[in-house]
Write a protein that holds these residues in place. Structure first.
Motif, PDB file in Angstrom:
ATOM      1  N   ASP A  53      37.750 -40.393  42.273  1.00  0.00           N
ATOM      2  CA  ASP A  53      38.887 -39.804  41.576  1.00  0.00           C
ATOM      3  C   ASP A  53      38.856 -40.220  40.109  1.00  0.00           C
ATOM      4  O   ASP A  53      38.086 -41.092  39.713  1.00  0.00           O
ATOM      5  CB  ASP A  53      40.210 -40.088  42.298  1.00  0.00           C
TER       6      ASP A  53
ATOM      7  N   GLU B 200      38.503 -43.680  38.522  1.00  0.00           N
ATOM      8  CA  GLU B 200      37.269 -44.434  38.688  1.00  0.00           C
ATOM      9  C   GLU B 200      36.225 -43.943  37.689  1.00  0.00           C
ATOM     10  O   GLU B 200      35.122 -44.470  37.606  1.00  0.00           O
ATOM     11  CB  GLU B 200      36.791 -44.188  40.126  1.00  0.00           C
TER      12      GLU B 200
ATOM     13  N   ALA C  58      33.578 -47.134  37.151  1.00  0.00           N
ATOM     14  CA  ALA C  58      33.909 -48.209  38.082  1.00  0.00           C
ATOM     15  C   ALA C  58      32.976 -48.208  39.288  1.00  0.00           C
ATOM     16  O   ALA C  58      33.136 -49.007  40.207  1.00  0.00           O
ATOM     17  CB  ALA C  58      35.365 -48.089  38.542  1.00  0.00           C
ATOM     18  N   GLY C  59      32.019 -47.291  39.282  1.00  0.00           N
ATOM     19  CA  GLY C  59      31.100 -47.218  40.421  1.00  0.00           C
ATOM     20  C   GLY C  59      29.689 -47.543  39.997  1.00  0.00           C
ATOM     21  O   GLY C  59      29.428 -48.633  39.498  1.00  0.00           O
ATOM     22  N   CYS C  60      28.788 -46.568  40.105  1.00  0.00           N
ATOM     23  CA  CYS C  60      27.375 -46.857  39.834  1.00  0.00           C
ATOM     24  C   CYS C  60      27.083 -46.949  38.341  1.00  0.00           C
ATOM     25  O   CYS C  60      26.007 -47.368  37.947  1.00  0.00           O
ATOM     26  CB  CYS C  60      26.492 -45.801  40.492  1.00  0.00           C
TER      27      CYS C  60
ATOM     28  N   LYS D 103      26.628 -44.554  36.174  1.00  0.00           N
ATOM     29  CA  LYS D 103      25.751 -43.516  35.635  1.00  0.00           C
ATOM     30  C   LYS D 103      26.558 -42.371  35.024  1.00  0.00           C
ATOM     31  O   LYS D 103      27.659 -42.069  35.457  1.00  0.00           O
ATOM     32  CB  LYS D 103      24.876 -42.940  36.760  1.00  0.00           C
TER      33      LYS D 103
ATOM     34  N   ARG E  17      17.106 -54.822  39.404  1.00  0.00           N
ATOM     35  CA  ARG E  17      16.983 -53.424  38.981  1.00  0.00           C
ATOM     36  C   ARG E  17      15.515 -53.049  38.956  1.00  0.00           C
ATOM     37  O   ARG E  17      14.668 -53.852  38.580  1.00  0.00           O
ATOM     38  CB  ARG E  17      17.596 -53.206  37.593  1.00  0.00           C
TER      39      ARG E  17
ATOM     40  N   SER F  73      21.993 -45.201  49.983  1.00  0.00           N
ATOM     41  CA  SER F  73      23.093 -45.267  49.022  1.00  0.00           C
ATOM     42  C   SER F  73      24.409 -45.476  49.771  1.00  0.00           C
ATOM     43  O   SER F  73      24.638 -44.917  50.837  1.00  0.00           O
ATOM     44  CB  SER F  73      23.149 -43.997  48.186  1.00  0.00           C
TER      45      SER F  73
ATOM     46  N   TRP G 208      23.425 -51.612  48.076  1.00  0.00           N
ATOM     47  CA  TRP G 208      23.058 -50.543  47.141  1.00  0.00           C
ATOM     48  C   TRP G 208      24.131 -50.434  46.064  1.00  0.00           C
ATOM     49  O   TRP G 208      25.269 -50.089  46.343  1.00  0.00           O
ATOM     50  CB  TRP G 208      22.930 -49.235  47.907  1.00  0.00           C
ATOM     51  N   MET G 209      23.785 -50.724  44.825  1.00  0.00           N
ATOM     52  CA  MET G 209      24.777 -50.719  43.745  1.00  0.00           C
ATOM     53  C   MET G 209      24.730 -49.435  42.923  1.00  0.00           C
ATOM     54  O   MET G 209      25.739 -48.960  42.430  1.00  0.00           O
ATOM     55  CB  MET G 209      24.534 -51.893  42.796  1.00  0.00           C
ATOM     56  N   SER G 210      23.548 -48.906  42.707  1.00  0.00           N
ATOM     57  CA  SER G 210      23.362 -47.666  41.946  1.00  0.00           C
ATOM     58  C   SER G 210      21.922 -47.207  42.212  1.00  0.00           C
ATOM     59  O   SER G 210      21.183 -47.922  42.884  1.00  0.00           O
ATOM     60  CB  SER G 210      23.643 -47.898  40.454  1.00  0.00           C
ATOM     61  N   PRO G 211      21.524 -46.040  41.710  1.00  0.00           N
ATOM     62  CA  PRO G 211      20.179 -45.554  42.061  1.00  0.00           C
ATOM     63  C   PRO G 211      19.042 -46.474  41.633  1.00  0.00           C
ATOM     64  O   PRO G 211      17.920 -46.306  42.093  1.00  0.00           O
ATOM     65  CB  PRO G 211      20.095 -44.205  41.327  1.00  0.00           C
ATOM     66  N   ASP G 212      19.328 -47.429  40.749  1.00  0.00           N
ATOM     67  CA  ASP G 212      18.258 -48.341  40.334  1.00  0.00           C
ATOM     68  C   ASP G 212      18.710 -49.802  40.367  1.00  0.00           C
ATOM     69  O   ASP G 212      18.121 -50.646  39.713  1.00  0.00           O
ATOM     70  CB  ASP G 212      17.759 -47.975  38.933  1.00  0.00           C
TER      71      ASP G 212
ATOM     72  N   PRO H 283      40.933 -46.353  45.088  1.00  0.00           N
ATOM     73  CA  PRO H 283      40.954 -44.915  45.347  1.00  0.00           C
ATOM     74  C   PRO H 283      39.859 -44.504  46.334  1.00  0.00           C
ATOM     75  O   PRO H 283      38.978 -43.716  46.012  1.00  0.00           O
ATOM     76  CB  PRO H 283      40.721 -44.311  43.962  1.00  0.00           C
TER      77      PRO H 283
ATOM     78  N   ARG I 268      30.898 -50.039  48.830  1.00  0.00           N
ATOM     79  CA  ARG I 268      31.426 -49.177  47.780  1.00  0.00           C
ATOM     80  C   ARG I 268      31.763 -49.989  46.542  1.00  0.00           C
ATOM     81  O   ARG I 268      32.418 -51.020  46.626  1.00  0.00           O
ATOM     82  CB  ARG I 268      32.696 -48.490  48.315  1.00  0.00           C
ATOM     83  N   ARG I 269      31.285 -49.512  45.400  1.00  0.00           N
ATOM     84  CA  ARG I 269      31.730 -50.067  44.110  1.00  0.00           C
ATOM     85  C   ARG I 269      32.855 -49.187  43.635  1.00  0.00           C
ATOM     86  O   ARG I 269      32.721 -47.967  43.604  1.00  0.00           O
ATOM     87  CB  ARG I 269      30.608 -49.977  43.087  1.00  0.00           C
ATOM     88  N   THR I 270      33.938 -49.787  43.231  1.00  0.00           N
ATOM     89  CA  THR I 270      35.076 -48.977  42.809  1.00  0.00           C
ATOM     90  C   THR I 270      36.019 -49.802  41.944  1.00  0.00           C
ATOM     91  O   THR I 270      35.624 -50.795  41.356  1.00  0.00           O
ATOM     92  CB  THR I 270      35.787 -48.396  44.051  1.00  0.00           C
ATOM     93  N   ARG I 271      37.264 -49.351  41.902  1.00  0.00           N
ATOM     94  CA  ARG I 271      38.292 -49.984  41.089  1.00  0.00           C
ATOM     95  C   ARG I 271      39.242 -50.684  42.051  1.00  0.00           C
ATOM     96  O   ARG I 271      39.680 -50.095  43.030  1.00  0.00           O
ATOM     97  CB  ARG I 271      39.010 -48.873  40.328  1.00  0.00           C
TER      98      ARG I 271
END
Lengths: 109, 174
Positions: free
Chosen positions: A14, A17, A60-62, A64, B19, B42, B55-59, B114, B128-131
């Motif tokens: 959302d 983020e 707040a996520g990856c 990118k 990374r 992912s 898994w934090m991000s594609p790299d 969220p 999940r990485r988030t806020r």
């Protein structure tokens, strides 16, 4: 609430983020360019009431950057796609034109 | 007031940011050697907070090993990766970890993040990485609840919002 799917993580993120990054597909004009080109790169932006192509960052996520096609009036999202491209993918353009016949945006239509 | 779940701050864990190119055979072998697990898909974590990889991000991957083993693991990765382009950072002391345990642990997080935390949408092993309220955080679901990771500089804030959220009554929405 605007929800965009991050094309890298696949999560439905959302807007809290995400971070908005302005217009997509800008071509940079550097020091040796003409004044007009430089002004266009720096200041001149689309401001459509309708489908817009934007940059967003999944902050707040990856982390990118990605692109999104979104209607500024209805908030309808036509799709998101990775940032490593100079143009929106065909299937997104087709999806937009299905719903908004005659749509054009800068050089894309 | 009722307690939805128990929030406790976990002792420091060994965490290494790695990374690189996930498709590289050297990276795959290095991750397996360091954690005993393969590179996860992912949005997933393999293993747990003591010996695992997320898994934090594609790299980017987060490797978790015992705190005392971080330096030797970083050295081992360096020799495993050889001349390949990659990056490791020991982030153990930059992070704070919280455990949220109890049957309604997902409600505690659902008030702050969220994210759809229904067990059918966010299963055991999902990451999940988030806020988390106003700060960045990451969490995963395990057998008894969730583990939450955030920056240590905002640990007091995160602990406060988590504790406060755990005091609320159950909504039953999840």
């Amino acid at each position: 609430m605007l929800i965009l799917e991050c094309p890298y993580c696949g999560v439905q993120a959302d807007e809290t983020e995400l971070h908005a990054g302005g217009e997509a597909h800008l071509k940079r004009f550097g020091p040796d360019s003409s004044e007009e080109d430089f002004e266009g790169y720096l200041f001149v932006r689309e401001n459509p009431k309708g489908v817009h192509l934007e940059r967003w960052r999944h902050s707040a996520g990856c982390g990118k950057w990605f692109h999104a096609a979104r209607c500024t009036m209805t908030l309808e999202v036509f799709g998101t796609y990775p940032a490593q491209t100079l143009a929106p993918p065909k299937y997104i353009v087709e999806r937009i034109k299905d719903k908004r016949p005659g749509w054009s945006w800068r050089n894309f239509s | 007031m009722s307690d939805l779940a128990t929030v406790s701050r976990a002792p420091a864990r060994g965490m290494i940011t790695l990374r690189g190119d996930f498709t590289s055979a050297k990276l795959k072998r290095a991750v397996k050697a360091a954690t005993g697990h393969a590179v996860p898909k992912s949005g997933r974590i393999a293993g747990d907070g003591h010996k695992g990889v997320a898994w934090m991000s594609p790299d980017e991957l987060l490797l978790m090993v015992p705190y005392a083993d971080v330096a030797s693991t970083v050295d081992k990765i360096a020799s495993d990766m050889g001349g390949t382009h990659y990056l490791t950072v020991d982030v153990s002391d930059a992070r704070a970890v919280f455990s949220i345990t109890g049957p309604d642990a997902n409600e505690v997080l659902a008030r702050l993040c969220p994210v759809d935390l229904h067990k059918d949408s966010f299963a055991i092993g999902d990451f999940r990485r988030t806020r988390l309220a106003q700060v960045a955080a990451a969490f995963w679901r395990h057998d008894t609840g969730f583990d939450v990771v955030c920056f240590r500089s905002v640990a007091d804030y995160a602990e406060g919002v988590l504790q406060r959220s755990a005091l609320a009554s159950k909504t039953g929405a999840l």
